[in-house]
Design an enzyme around this catalytic site. Structure first.
Site, PDB file in Angstrom:
ATOM      1  N   HIS A  67       0.870  -1.600  -0.334  1.00  0.00           N
ATOM      2  CA  HIS A  67      -0.011   0.298  -0.222  1.00  0.00           C
ATOM      3  C   HIS A  67       1.483   1.329   0.018  1.00  0.00           C
ATOM      4  O   HIS A  67       1.543   1.885   0.864  1.00  0.00           O
ATOM      5  CB  HIS A  67      -0.654   0.104   1.262  1.00  0.00           C
ATOM      6  CG  HIS A  67      -2.017   1.186   1.381  1.00  0.00           C
ATOM      7  ND1 HIS A  67      -2.509   1.183   0.332  1.00  0.00           N
ATOM      8  CD2 HIS A  67      -2.052   2.727   2.279  1.00  0.00           C
ATOM      9  CE1 HIS A  67      -3.385   2.282   0.722  1.00  0.00           C
ATOM     10  NE2 HIS A  67      -3.285   3.106   1.654  1.00  0.00           N
ATOM     11  N   CYS A  68       0.163   1.886  -0.964  1.00  0.00           N
ATOM     12  CA  CYS A  68       1.524   3.071  -1.641  1.00  0.00           C
ATOM     13  C   CYS A  68       0.913   4.075  -0.396  1.00  0.00           C
ATOM     14  O   CYS A  68      -0.019   5.200  -1.373  1.00  0.00           O
ATOM     15  CB  CYS A  68       1.859   3.245  -2.402  1.00  0.00           C
ATOM     16  SG  CYS A  68       2.867   4.701  -3.451  1.00  0.00           S
ATOM     17  N   LYS A  69       1.268   4.460   0.797  1.00  0.00           N
ATOM     18  CA  LYS A  69       0.323   6.308   1.235  1.00  0.00           C
ATOM     19  C   LYS A  69       1.016   7.326  -0.023  1.00  0.00           C
ATOM     20  O   LYS A  69       0.509   8.372   0.223  1.00  0.00           O
ATOM     21  CB  LYS A  69       1.129   6.337   2.528  1.00  0.00           C
ATOM     22  CG  LYS A  69       0.679   4.875   3.750  1.00  0.00           C
ATOM     23  CD  LYS A  69       1.857   5.008   4.954  1.00  0.00           C
ATOM     24  CE  LYS A  69       0.975   3.580   6.184  1.00  0.00           C
ATOM     25  NZ  LYS A  69       1.670   4.002   7.207  1.00  0.00           N
TER      26      LYS A  69
ATOM     27  N   ASN B 221      -1.962   6.829  -1.976  1.00  0.00           N
ATOM     28  CA  ASN B 221      -3.152   6.441  -1.195  1.00  0.00           C
ATOM     29  C   ASN B 221      -3.846   5.436  -1.594  1.00  0.00           C
ATOM     30  O   ASN B 221      -5.218   5.417  -2.477  1.00  0.00           O
ATOM     31  CB  ASN B 221      -3.553   7.942  -0.317  1.00  0.00           C
ATOM     32  CG  ASN B 221      -5.077   7.516   0.545  1.00  0.00           C
ATOM     33  OD1 ASN B 221      -5.347   6.438   1.063  1.00  0.00           O
ATOM     34  ND2 ASN B 221      -6.087   7.626   0.423  1.00  0.00           N
TER      35      ASN B 221
END
Length: 309
Positions: A141-143, A146
């Protein structure tokens, strides 16, 4: 014949599943802020050092950096709104005690039940605790955007990292050339902005280059950033098709159909038609434990040729 499991309990998930959905506003605001930050620093770069070089006949710098900015901005926005490969639940799914098995390169994987989405998730499908969805071929999950990185948008993620590396390097080189060619001139706003942009680009280039190297090694070995420590998979990766095939399956191979939830069963969208869930699911045990025929292929996409789901 050993039956492999692709999820709990033999796979240790890095983050426990939340009991309630996590707030979406602040992560979305942070992702939007990153887009604004890219545009802001690019505006400073093009308005000061790059403008000076263009006014003195050095048009190669704005042309090259401008093209890289367009590519970076496009890949960033595309990744923000892309579908990572969401697998929705279907109400016709059998219960958690039902056993499903899928074969990957002569290895049998028992599909694990997702208690959140209420279906048996395929190999390498993981329930993201931030998005509260199951993602096919989950990587991480790439913050920063998002969004999850999975089967359907991994190539956009690689494009973003590569374009950011090239763009940061081009900005750094351009600013250094500008500072060298203006050493005879007094200190000005152009020089101050060039120093700020150069320092920012250098600070961004180092971790991005490391990330690009890690992802390139991951693709070459058909590995994932998220990787549960499976005792039975130590030193063995059934999804590895060889370096060249892994890169083709990751970057160039067709993505396949999207999966959508209907009221009764999971459906696969192929234009106006759809294929029902029984045709997409792997066979149930105990018949699924029989080895496949020699002519049967392995899984597609980043796993291989068409599988049972």
């Amino acid at each position: 014949m050993t039956l492999l499991t692709d999820a709990t309990p033999l796979v240790k998930e890095p983050h426990p599943l939340p009991l309630v959905p996590r707030p979406w506003f602040l992560p979305s605001l942070f992702a939007a802020f990153n887009v604004v930050l890219l545009v802001f620093f690019s505006g400073l770069f093009f308005a000061f050092p790059c403008r000076w070089l263009a006014q003195n006949g050095e048009w190669a710098f704005p042309v090259i950096t401008g093209s890289l900015f367009v590519l970076t901005f496009f890949s960033l926005v595309s990744l923000n709104f892309s579908d990572p490969g969401i697998l929705h639940q279907g109400s016709a799914e059998q219960g958690p005690l039902t056993v499903h098995v899928v074969w990957v390169n002569h290895g049998a994987f028992r599909l694990q039940w997702c208690p959140k989405c209420c279906f048996h998730r395929p190999p390498r499908t993981y329930h993201c605790p931030w998005c509260n969805i199951c993602v096919e071929d989950f990587d991480h999950h790439c913050k920063w955007v998002n969004n999850c990185i999975g089967h359907r948008n991994f190539r956009f993620f690689m494009l973003l990292v590569l374009s950011l590396c090239l763009y940061s390097g081009a900005m750094l080189v351009t600013c250094l050339i500008f500072l060298v060619r203006t050493t005879h001139l007094p200190f000005s706003t152009d020089k101050a902005i060039a120093i700020v942009v150069a320092v920012s680009a250098a600070g961004l280039l180092v971790p991005l280059s490391l990330l690009l190297l890690i992802q390139a090694l991951s693709v070459s070995s058909a590995d994932r950033t998220y990787k549960g420590k499976c005792r039975h998979l130590q030193g063995y990766n059934p999804f590895d098709q060889g370096c060249a095939s892994n890169w083709y399956l990751t970057i160039c191979a067709p993505l396949g159909p999207k999966y959508m939830a209907e009221a009764v069963q999971l459906q696969r969208v192929v234009g106006p038609d759809w294929t029902s869930m029984p045709n997409l699911h792997p066979p149930m045990s105990p018949s699924a434990l029989n080895p496949p025929a020699p002519t049967s292929g392995s899984l597609q996409s980043r796993e291989g040729t068409p599988g049972a789901w």
